[in-house]
Each structure stands twice: as C-alpha cells, then as structure tokens.
Design a protein around this motif. Sequence first.
Motif, PDB file in Angstrom:
ATOM      1  N   ASN A   1      41.374  -5.420  -8.586  1.00  0.00           N
ATOM      2  CA  ASN A   1      41.008  -4.851  -7.371  1.00  0.00           C
ATOM      3  C   ASN A   1      42.447  -5.306  -6.213  1.00  0.00           C
ATOM      4  O   ASN A   1      42.716  -4.534  -5.429  1.00  0.00           O
ATOM      5  CB  ASN A   1      39.983  -5.612  -6.809  1.00  0.00           C
ATOM      6  CG  ASN A   1      39.965  -7.239  -6.801  1.00  0.00           C
ATOM      7  OD1 ASN A   1      40.887  -7.761  -7.389  1.00  0.00           O
ATOM      8  ND2 ASN A   1      39.104  -7.785  -6.099  1.00  0.00           N
TER       9      ASN A   1
ATOM     10  N   SER B   1      44.534  -2.205  -4.387  1.00  0.00           N
ATOM     11  CA  SER B   1      44.652  -2.476  -2.806  1.00  0.00           C
ATOM     12  C   SER B   1      46.323  -2.604  -2.603  1.00  0.00           C
ATOM     13  O   SER B   1      46.669  -2.223  -1.502  1.00  0.00           O
ATOM     14  CB  SER B   1      44.135  -3.629  -2.265  1.00  0.00           C
ATOM     15  OG  SER B   1      44.734  -4.853  -2.765  1.00  0.00           O
TER      16      SER B   1
ATOM     17  N   HIS C   1      43.460   2.104  -0.552  1.00  0.00           N
ATOM     18  CA  HIS C   1      41.887   1.438  -0.742  1.00  0.00           C
ATOM     19  C   HIS C   1      42.256  -0.109  -0.473  1.00  0.00           C
ATOM     20  O   HIS C   1      42.942  -0.821  -0.866  1.00  0.00           O
ATOM     21  CB  HIS C   1      41.392   1.338  -2.063  1.00  0.00           C
ATOM     22  CG  HIS C   1      41.169   3.092  -2.415  1.00  0.00           C
ATOM     23  ND1 HIS C   1      40.131   3.795  -1.940  1.00  0.00           N
ATOM     24  CD2 HIS C   1      41.869   3.763  -3.502  1.00  0.00           C
ATOM     25  CE1 HIS C   1      40.319   4.994  -2.336  1.00  0.00           C
ATOM     26  NE2 HIS C   1      41.042   5.332  -3.157  1.00  0.00           N
TER      27      HIS C   1
ATOM     28  N   ARG D   1      40.315  -4.058  -0.869  1.00  0.00           N
ATOM     29  CA  ARG D   1      39.929  -4.519  -2.108  1.00  0.00           C
ATOM     30  C   ARG D   1      38.266  -4.263  -2.241  1.00  0.00           C
ATOM     31  O   ARG D   1      37.761  -4.121  -3.268  1.00  0.00           O
ATOM     32  CB  ARG D   1      39.918  -6.057  -1.971  1.00  0.00           C
ATOM     33  CG  ARG D   1      41.733  -6.493  -2.058  1.00  0.00           C
ATOM     34  CD  ARG D   1      41.652  -8.060  -2.457  1.00  0.00           C
ATOM     35  NE  ARG D   1      42.999  -8.521  -2.589  1.00  0.00           N
ATOM     36  CZ  ARG D   1      43.364  -9.760  -2.605  1.00  0.00           C
ATOM     37  NH1 ARG D   1      42.614 -10.783  -3.089  1.00  0.00           N
ATOM     38  NH2 ARG D   1      44.787 -10.247  -2.542  1.00  0.00           N
ATOM     39  N   ARG D   2      37.677  -4.323  -1.011  1.00  0.00           N
ATOM     40  CA  ARG D   2      36.245  -4.059  -1.162  1.00  0.00           C
ATOM     41  C   ARG D   2      36.001  -2.643  -1.605  1.00  0.00           C
ATOM     42  O   ARG D   2      35.270  -2.381  -2.353  1.00  0.00           O
ATOM     43  CB  ARG D   2      35.591  -4.064   0.340  1.00  0.00           C
ATOM     44  CG  ARG D   2      34.150  -3.810   0.376  1.00  0.00           C
ATOM     45  CD  ARG D   2      33.665  -4.235   1.900  1.00  0.00           C
ATOM     46  NE  ARG D   2      33.780  -5.506   2.056  1.00  0.00           N
ATOM     47  CZ  ARG D   2      33.434  -6.257   3.408  1.00  0.00           C
ATOM     48  NH1 ARG D   2      32.914  -5.375   4.300  1.00  0.00           N
ATOM     49  NH2 ARG D   2      33.789  -7.216   3.569  1.00  0.00           N
ATOM     50  N   GLU D   3      36.769  -1.773  -1.171  1.00  0.00           N
ATOM     51  CA  GLU D   3      36.744  -0.089  -1.748  1.00  0.00           C
ATOM     52  C   GLU D   3      37.168  -0.170  -3.186  1.00  0.00           C
ATOM     53  O   GLU D   3      36.602   0.651  -3.943  1.00  0.00           O
ATOM     54  CB  GLU D   3      37.679   0.617  -0.956  1.00  0.00           C
ATOM     55  CG  GLU D   3      37.254   0.834   0.556  1.00  0.00           C
ATOM     56  CD  GLU D   3      38.240   1.506   1.415  1.00  0.00           C
ATOM     57  OE1 GLU D   3      37.801   2.231   2.522  1.00  0.00           O
ATOM     58  OE2 GLU D   3      39.262   1.758   0.915  1.00  0.00           O
TER      59      GLU D   3
ATOM     60  N   ASP E   1      36.597  -2.719  -5.246  1.00  0.00           N
ATOM     61  CA  ASP E   1      35.540  -3.253  -6.165  1.00  0.00           C
ATOM     62  C   ASP E   1      34.476  -2.134  -6.128  1.00  0.00           C
ATOM     63  O   ASP E   1      33.789  -2.151  -7.315  1.00  0.00           O
ATOM     64  CB  ASP E   1      34.845  -4.529  -5.223  1.00  0.00           C
ATOM     65  CG  ASP E   1      35.726  -5.466  -5.462  1.00  0.00           C
ATOM     66  OD1 ASP E   1      36.622  -5.625  -6.535  1.00  0.00           O
ATOM     67  OD2 ASP E   1      35.620  -6.632  -4.855  1.00  0.00           O
ATOM     68  N   GLU E   2      34.153  -1.298  -5.255  1.00  0.00           N
ATOM     69  CA  GLU E   2      33.122  -0.400  -5.207  1.00  0.00           C
ATOM     70  C   GLU E   2      33.295   0.677  -6.206  1.00  0.00           C
ATOM     71  O   GLU E   2      32.984   1.077  -7.087  1.00  0.00           O
ATOM     72  CB  GLU E   2      33.130   0.290  -4.016  1.00  0.00           C
ATOM     73  CG  GLU E   2      31.872   1.378  -4.021  1.00  0.00           C
ATOM     74  CD  GLU E   2      30.671   0.726  -4.157  1.00  0.00           C
ATOM     75  OE1 GLU E   2      29.696   1.700  -4.927  1.00  0.00           O
ATOM     76  OE2 GLU E   2      30.310  -0.321  -3.912  1.00  0.00           O
ATOM     77  N   LEU E   3      34.816   1.051  -6.435  1.00  0.00           N
ATOM     78  CA  LEU E   3      35.223   2.140  -7.341  1.00  0.00           C
ATOM     79  C   LEU E   3      35.082   1.633  -8.669  1.00  0.00           C
ATOM     80  O   LEU E   3      34.606   2.322  -9.854  1.00  0.00           O
ATOM     81  CB  LEU E   3      36.801   2.590  -6.979  1.00  0.00           C
ATOM     82  CG  LEU E   3      37.208   3.196  -6.063  1.00  0.00           C
ATOM     83  CD1 LEU E   3      38.615   3.265  -5.489  1.00  0.00           C
ATOM     84  CD2 LEU E   3      36.639   4.786  -6.137  1.00  0.00           C
TER      85      LEU E   3
ATOM     86  N   LYS F   1      32.940  -0.817  -9.710  1.00  0.00           N
ATOM     87  CA  LYS F   1      31.571  -0.787  -9.790  1.00  0.00           C
ATOM     88  C   LYS F   1      30.941   0.385 -10.518  1.00  0.00           C
ATOM     89  O   LYS F   1      30.028   0.412 -11.358  1.00  0.00           O
ATOM     90  CB  LYS F   1      30.708  -1.321  -8.517  1.00  0.00           C
ATOM     91  CG  LYS F   1      29.387  -1.203  -8.712  1.00  0.00           C
ATOM     92  CD  LYS F   1      28.733  -1.816  -7.297  1.00  0.00           C
ATOM     93  CE  LYS F   1      27.223  -1.935  -7.452  1.00  0.00           C
ATOM     94  NZ  LYS F   1      26.745  -2.437  -6.068  1.00  0.00           N
ATOM     95  N   GLN F   2      31.509   1.593  -9.955  1.00  0.00           N
ATOM     96  CA  GLN F   2      30.884   2.728 -10.197  1.00  0.00           C
ATOM     97  C   GLN F   2      31.706   3.445 -11.572  1.00  0.00           C
ATOM     98  O   GLN F   2      31.413   4.429 -11.955  1.00  0.00           O
ATOM     99  CB  GLN F   2      31.252   3.954  -9.175  1.00  0.00           C
ATOM    100  CG  GLN F   2      30.770   3.694  -7.847  1.00  0.00           C
ATOM    101  CD  GLN F   2      30.860   4.452  -6.798  1.00  0.00           C
ATOM    102  OE1 GLN F   2      31.569   5.832  -7.092  1.00  0.00           O
ATOM    103  NE2 GLN F   2      30.684   4.158  -5.544  1.00  0.00           N
TER     104      GLN F   2
ATOM    105  N   PHE G   1      35.596  -6.110 -13.295  1.00  0.00           N
ATOM    106  CA  PHE G   1      35.852  -7.099 -12.024  1.00  0.00           C
ATOM    107  C   PHE G   1      37.076  -8.010 -12.597  1.00  0.00           C
ATOM    108  O   PHE G   1      37.916  -8.350 -11.892  1.00  0.00           O
ATOM    109  CB  PHE G   1      34.763  -7.457 -11.433  1.00  0.00           C
ATOM    110  CG  PHE G   1      34.064  -6.592 -10.660  1.00  0.00           C
ATOM    111  CD1 PHE G   1      34.513  -5.819  -9.486  1.00  0.00           C
ATOM    112  CD2 PHE G   1      32.678  -6.167 -11.172  1.00  0.00           C
ATOM    113  CE1 PHE G   1      33.509  -4.939  -8.934  1.00  0.00           C
ATOM    114  CE2 PHE G   1      31.933  -5.240 -10.275  1.00  0.00           C
ATOM    115  CZ  PHE G   1      32.397  -4.743  -9.397  1.00  0.00           C
TER     116      PHE G   1
END
Length: 253
Positions: free
Chosen positions: A4, A8, A13, A15-17, A19-21, A23-24, A36
């Motif tokens: 992540n 970033s 993006h 770091r939160r974004e 993490d979402e990528l 996750k998907q 992760f």
Amino acid sequence: MRINQFISHNTSHSRREADELIKQGLVKINAKIAQFSDRVKQEDRVFIKDKRIHKKTQFSVIVYHKQKGELVSHKDDRGRKTIYENLPKKFSSWLSIGRLDFASEGLILLTDSALIASALMKSDLEREYYLKIKGHINKEVVEAMENGLEIKNEKKGAHSKSKISSMMIAPFLEYEIFGSSGGYTKLRVVINEGQNRELRRFFGHFDLKIMDLKRVAFGIVELDMLRAGKYRYLEKTEYEKLRDFLRINAIKF
C-alpha cells in the motif's frame, strides 16, 4: 516497502484507496494477486487493473502559507475550512509534511511523495516560530527552554480530544525574547521536533497561553514574503539541498 505504501508513493491513490484496491483483488505483484502483508522488492513489477505502475524518479514539493482558521486535513466532520479547499484541485492528493493546528498560521510543506513526506516528518530539521504569549517569561520558563521539559499526566495546551498526557520536550535550539507589553510577550523559538501541539503544551505547563503562533521556516525552506493563502514550488537550490538531505540520510528515492 509495503504494497500500500508503494502504491501511494507512485500513484495518486492514498493508502486507504490502495487498501481498497488490494481488498478487491485488483492489485498484482508480478503475476500474483497482492495481499495486505506483501512487500515490494526492487525487482518486482506491480499492476493495478493489469496496468503496470512505474516507480517515480522525481518528486515535487510546495510551500503553502496556512491561514488561521484552516485545518491541515482533507475534510472536517464539523465543516471547517481546510487548506485543500484553498489550494488548486491538482494538489488534492498531496500529503502535508507535519501540521499546524486550527489557530496557527505559517509555513506548511506539501508533497506528491509519501516517501518524502515520511522522511521530512521524522527528521530533526529545524522548525522556526514566532509566538505571542499571554503572560511573562520568567526564570523557570527560560530554564525549561534551555534544558528541556518533561510533562506528566497533564493536558494544558493540548487538544481537548488528545489522549496524550505525558511528553518529553527537548531543549529549544534557539530562543529570542523580544520583550513584553500590555501583559503579552513576543518571542522567536527554534526546535527540531514536531510533536503534536508541542509549543502550546510547553508554555501551557507554565499557565502561559499562546495567542499567536506562526511557523516561518522548516529546514532550509523559509516562508519569506509568501502571502497568507498562497503557495509556491520549491526553488532549484531548495530542491538541491533537499536531495543532499536525502543522500546524507541514506534515503533512496
């Protein structure tokens, strides 16, 4: 570098974004779907939605003159104004290097590089401030400025929601008292730490309230004549000195 962080650092993006990528399942390291906990090695290739992410070889930094009544935050649940509302949209994903609280003003650095932001925030580069304090600077305060101060189980000067009640404050690198008038004292201080509300807590310990706080320098970068609410890019000589700092501290970009 964690996956992540890599994303970033090398894309727009957060770091939160990132993490979402992850996750998907949209991020791959080489041919494997990233997890992760994965770390990116020098030889690895990283992809988002099968598009390769190339490592940045350059970075940019701006100086912003934060105004009183602005938050150094992307958003506020109380609807208060943030610095990003005043800056052009192209800086919306940039990271601030440290913070100034809502009532403070002065120099803020922002960068498009997570690595640069982290390196400067953790550094011992000098921070210079001009202060106006309600009250007078006595011998006890001077001794603390020269020798450091340990705060225990105390929240004077801290944010109301802060959970930090103890803090070690290093001796000031420099200080200059300009004089007192009308029950107020003006001074200049130089420190090389960036703890949360450090100066407000230092003077609050002695029941001295900071009325005005303005940061005028961070390392080799000075606010100079930059007007409140305006920004500028670092100059060539400032970038050169920043790269010297990175090289001396073995920070590879």
